[in-house]
Write an enzyme that holds these catalytic residues in place. Structure first.
Site, PDB file in Angstrom:
ATOM      1  N   ASN A 141      -6.315   9.390   1.000  1.00  0.00           N
ATOM      2  CA  ASN A 141      -5.216   8.491   0.626  1.00  0.00           C
ATOM      3  C   ASN A 141      -4.104   9.319   0.003  1.00  0.00           C
ATOM      4  O   ASN A 141      -4.366  10.264  -0.743  1.00  0.00           O
ATOM      5  CB  ASN A 141      -5.721   7.458  -0.403  1.00  0.00           C
ATOM      6  CG  ASN A 141      -4.660   6.404  -0.703  1.00  0.00           C
ATOM      7  OD1 ASN A 141      -4.415   5.512   0.107  1.00  0.00           O
ATOM      8  ND2 ASN A 141      -4.017   6.515  -1.855  1.00  0.00           N
ATOM      9  N   ASP A 248      12.174   3.330 -15.746  1.00  0.00           N
ATOM     10  CA  ASP A 248      11.640   3.066 -14.405  1.00  0.00           C
ATOM     11  C   ASP A 248      12.725   2.631 -13.421  1.00  0.00           C
ATOM     12  O   ASP A 248      13.906   2.588 -13.755  1.00  0.00           O
ATOM     13  CB  ASP A 248      10.497   2.038 -14.503  1.00  0.00           C
ATOM     14  CG  ASP A 248       9.434   2.308 -13.448  1.00  0.00           C
ATOM     15  OD1 ASP A 248       9.739   2.973 -12.446  1.00  0.00           O
ATOM     16  OD2 ASP A 248       8.289   1.857 -13.618  1.00  0.00           O
TER      17      ASP A 248
HETATM   18  C1  LIG Z   1       9.158   7.649  -6.198  1.00  0.00           C
HETATM   19  C2  LIG Z   1       7.961   6.771  -6.331  1.00  0.00           C
HETATM   20  C3  LIG Z   1       7.259   6.735  -7.515  1.00  0.00           C
HETATM   21  C4  LIG Z   1       6.127   5.946  -7.643  1.00  0.00           C
HETATM   22  N1  LIG Z   1       5.399   5.989  -8.804  1.00  0.00           N
HETATM   23  C5  LIG Z   1       4.216   5.335  -8.878  1.00  0.00           C
HETATM   24  C6  LIG Z   1       3.390   5.474 -10.034  1.00  0.00           C
HETATM   25  O1  LIG Z   1       3.741   6.175 -10.986  1.00  0.00           O
HETATM   26  N2  LIG Z   1       2.202   4.822 -10.042  1.00  0.00           N
HETATM   27  C7  LIG Z   1       1.787   4.047  -8.995  1.00  0.00           C
HETATM   28  O2  LIG Z   1       0.681   3.518  -9.052  1.00  0.00           O
HETATM   29  N3  LIG Z   1       2.569   3.870  -7.913  1.00  0.00           N
HETATM   30  C8  LIG Z   1       3.769   4.497  -7.822  1.00  0.00           C
HETATM   31  N4  LIG Z   1       4.548   4.364  -6.711  1.00  0.00           N
HETATM   32  C9  LIG Z   1       4.174   3.427  -5.684  1.00  0.00           C
HETATM   33  C10 LIG Z   1       3.112   3.936  -4.792  1.00  0.00           C
HETATM   34  O3  LIG Z   1       3.158   5.269  -4.427  1.00  0.00           O
HETATM   35  C11 LIG Z   1       3.221   3.156  -3.508  1.00  0.00           C
HETATM   36  O4  LIG Z   1       3.279   1.793  -3.781  1.00  0.00           O
HETATM   37  C12 LIG Z   1       2.098   3.397  -2.577  1.00  0.00           C
HETATM   38  O5  LIG Z   1       2.388   2.667  -1.444  1.00  0.00           O
HETATM   39  C13 LIG Z   1       0.768   2.930  -3.041  1.00  0.00           C
HETATM   40  O6  LIG Z   1      -0.120   3.561  -2.229  1.00  0.00           O
HETATM   41  P1  LIG Z   1      -1.517   2.901  -1.804  1.00  0.00           P
HETATM   42  O7  LIG Z   1      -1.163   1.691  -0.990  1.00  0.00           O
HETATM   43  O8  LIG Z   1      -2.162   4.001  -1.044  1.00  0.00           O
HETATM   44  O9  LIG Z   1      -2.221   2.554  -3.070  1.00  0.00           O
HETATM   45  C14 LIG Z   1       5.708   5.130  -6.570  1.00  0.00           C
HETATM   46  C15 LIG Z   1       6.428   5.149  -5.372  1.00  0.00           C
HETATM   47  C16 LIG Z   1       7.534   5.964  -5.246  1.00  0.00           C
HETATM   48  C17 LIG Z   1       8.280   6.000  -3.959  1.00  0.00           C
END
Ligand SMILES: Cc1cc2nc3c(=O)[nH]c(=O)nc-3n(C[C@H](O)[C@H](O)[C@H](O)COP(=O)(O)O)c2cc1C
Length: 453
Positions: A141, A248
């Site tokens: 992942n 944020d």
């Molecule tokens: C720049 C950026 C920063 C992010 N920061 C976080 C974070 O700190 N914690 C988190 O859980 N998701 C964060 N996200 C969101 C997740 O990476 C994103 O929703 C991702 O699709 C979740 O992945 P998953 O579906 O594999 O769980 C961030 C996304 C971006 C683009």
């Protein structure tokens, strides 16, 4: 293309702003990035670190389209295609990301240009890190998680209750992970998508562009061979620490929570590695969050109507608002369009549905449709007590319960479209009527010459 090649490309096209004066990683670099938001910046001299820092790199769709060599309007289709047709990983031997190896005993996070962004932040933050983790049954992942530096070898990490959180739970709370920084754009975009658990986001990235992956050295995962830095370590939810505050996406503060910690075991990086500083609440943060949701909304809406375009708007924090452009067949269809949009992006709070003649990317036109095509008692669809976004300060916390609203800004069926369409003036060639500046100058010269004679 790799991260540094794109920076070189921006330099060649004179779109890169290079800051050669010494700049501090504490507040100063972030403040400059904020002042230059939307324009790629390379800091060549960071006071506290040997590494260069690049920011605002993908801070507009123009740069992302330039990276992929396509038109901005084609980005959604390219993303829909990648989500629907992921490609196998390209495993290679060449690993520039492992050119330099820093063993655990030598790890000193203070040497990295981890920026301190604002005075409300709880610490220095990595904001562009894509975590790669592996579950024995589900595979790998990739997801973004911000990391707050606690000391020379540890971070607290914001892990929302999604895939990485589930991976941690399935692994009794502890996993070896790799955090990739300075990635190809395909990896950044795919890392922000949420395919079903078990679908590795790098396969989506591979459908966006071809890139090589190599085995990380400490964690049993694949990382992009061209990434600038790979920070490897053990992520554990069995030991929690404060994470936050943090400026944020919405530009407001996210509060302090107890979150898992990452114990760094090894850092590898390229020669002359370039750090990617992703400005919290900046355009690049918004685009990487919002853009990958446009294709998922597009796909869901396409199941109930002919969808023409989707825009996750910057003004709506690149997360909470979307404009959906459709070719509608009935008034009733719009409620289904609104529901489909909420299904396509579960954090969406307000959706605006427009006709084909309204440019979804032009908020002035959207507001014009709002003013001229909407009757509030008939065309507003309210969905109270829905699960919304943790980023919305107005939602209930911690439940995230919010009220979602869909605005039907389309012309009601049965009405004369001409009443709702802008009337055009005749087309003219303006040049014929206006005197150009140098012509006027010449004329003035001729006149003043005549007077002195
Ligand atoms: C720049 C950026 C920063 C992010 N920061 C976080 C974070 O700190 N914690 C988190 O859980 N998701 C964060 N996200 C969101 C997740 O990476 C994103 O929703 C991702 O699709 C979740 O992945 P998953 O579906 O594999 O769980 C961030 C996304 C971006 C683009």
């Amino acid at each position: 293309m790799d991260f540094r090649s794109f920076i070189q490309k921006l330099d060649k096209s004179k779109e890169l702003i290079k800051v050669s004066k010494p700049v501090s990683k504490r507040f100063e670099a972030a403040a400059i990035l904020k002042a230059l938001d939307g324009k790629p910046v390379l800091f060549e001299n960071i006071k506290e670190s040997q590494f260069k820092v690049a920011g605002n790199v993908f801070s507009s769709k123009h740069y992302i389209a330039d990276y992929f060599g396509c038109d901005e309007r084609d980005l959604i289709k390219i993303m829909v295609n990648a989500l629907n047709k992921p490609k196998e990983l390209n495993i290679i031997k060449k690993s520039p990301c492992q050119d330099i190896i820093v063993e655990e005993k030598d790890v000193d996070l203070d040497k990295l240009p981890i920026l301190r962004h604002t005075k409300i932040d709880g610490g220095n933050y990595i904001t562009s890190g894509v975590f790669i983790a592996k579950d024995k049954e589900l595979g790998m992942n990739a997801s973004f998680h911000r990391c707050m530096q606690l000391d020379k070898k540890t971070f607290s990490v914001r892990v929302c209750e999604r895939n990485l959180y589930e991976f941690l739970q399935r692994a009794s709370g502890e996993l070896n992970v790799a955090v990739c920084i300075g990635n190809p754009a395909s990896v950044l975009l795919a890392g922000a998508t949420s395919p079903p658990i078990g679908q590795f986001e790098f396969e989506i990235a591979s459908a966006l562009e071809s890139f090589g992956v190599v085995k990380a050295q400490f964690a049993d995962v694949y990382v992009p061979s061209s990434s600038e830095f790979i920070i490897e370590g053990t992520l554990t939810m069995n030991e929690l620490a404060n994470e936050g505050m943090f400026l944020d996406l919405t530009g407001t503060r996210d509060f302090v929570r107890k979150q898992p910690i990452l114990k760094v075991k090894r850092i590898t990086h390229r020669k002359n590695a370039i750090w990617h500083a992703l400005l919290p609440g900046g355009n690049e943060h918004g685009l990487l969050m919002g853009m990958p949701r446009e294709p998922t909304i597009f796909s869901e809406v396409s199941k109930v109507a002919k969808c023409l375009n989707v825009n996750i708007t910057q003004g709506g924090c690149s997360w909470l608002h979307a404009v959906v452009q459709v070719q509608k067949e009935s008034d009733e269809q719009i409620k289904r369009v609104i529901e489909a949009a909420f299904k396509g992006h579960s954090s969406l709070k307000h959706v605006f549905v427009v006709d084909a003649d309204i440019d979804a990317n032009n908020m002035q036109e959207v507001e014009w449709a709002f003013a001229t095509r909407l009757q509030g008692d008939k065309q507003i669809h309210i969905f109270p007590k829905q699960k919304g976004s943790s980023l919305d300060p107005s939602a209930e916390h911690p439940s995230r319960i919010t009220c979602k609203v869909g605005f039907d800004l389309t012309i009601p069926m049965g009405r004369d479209k001409a009443d709702f369409t802008k009337v055009n003036y005749e087309r003219i060639e303006l040049d014929k009527y206006l005197v150009k500046k140098d012509e006027a100058k010449q004329r003035r010269k001729r006149v003043s010459g005549r007077k002195t004679r």
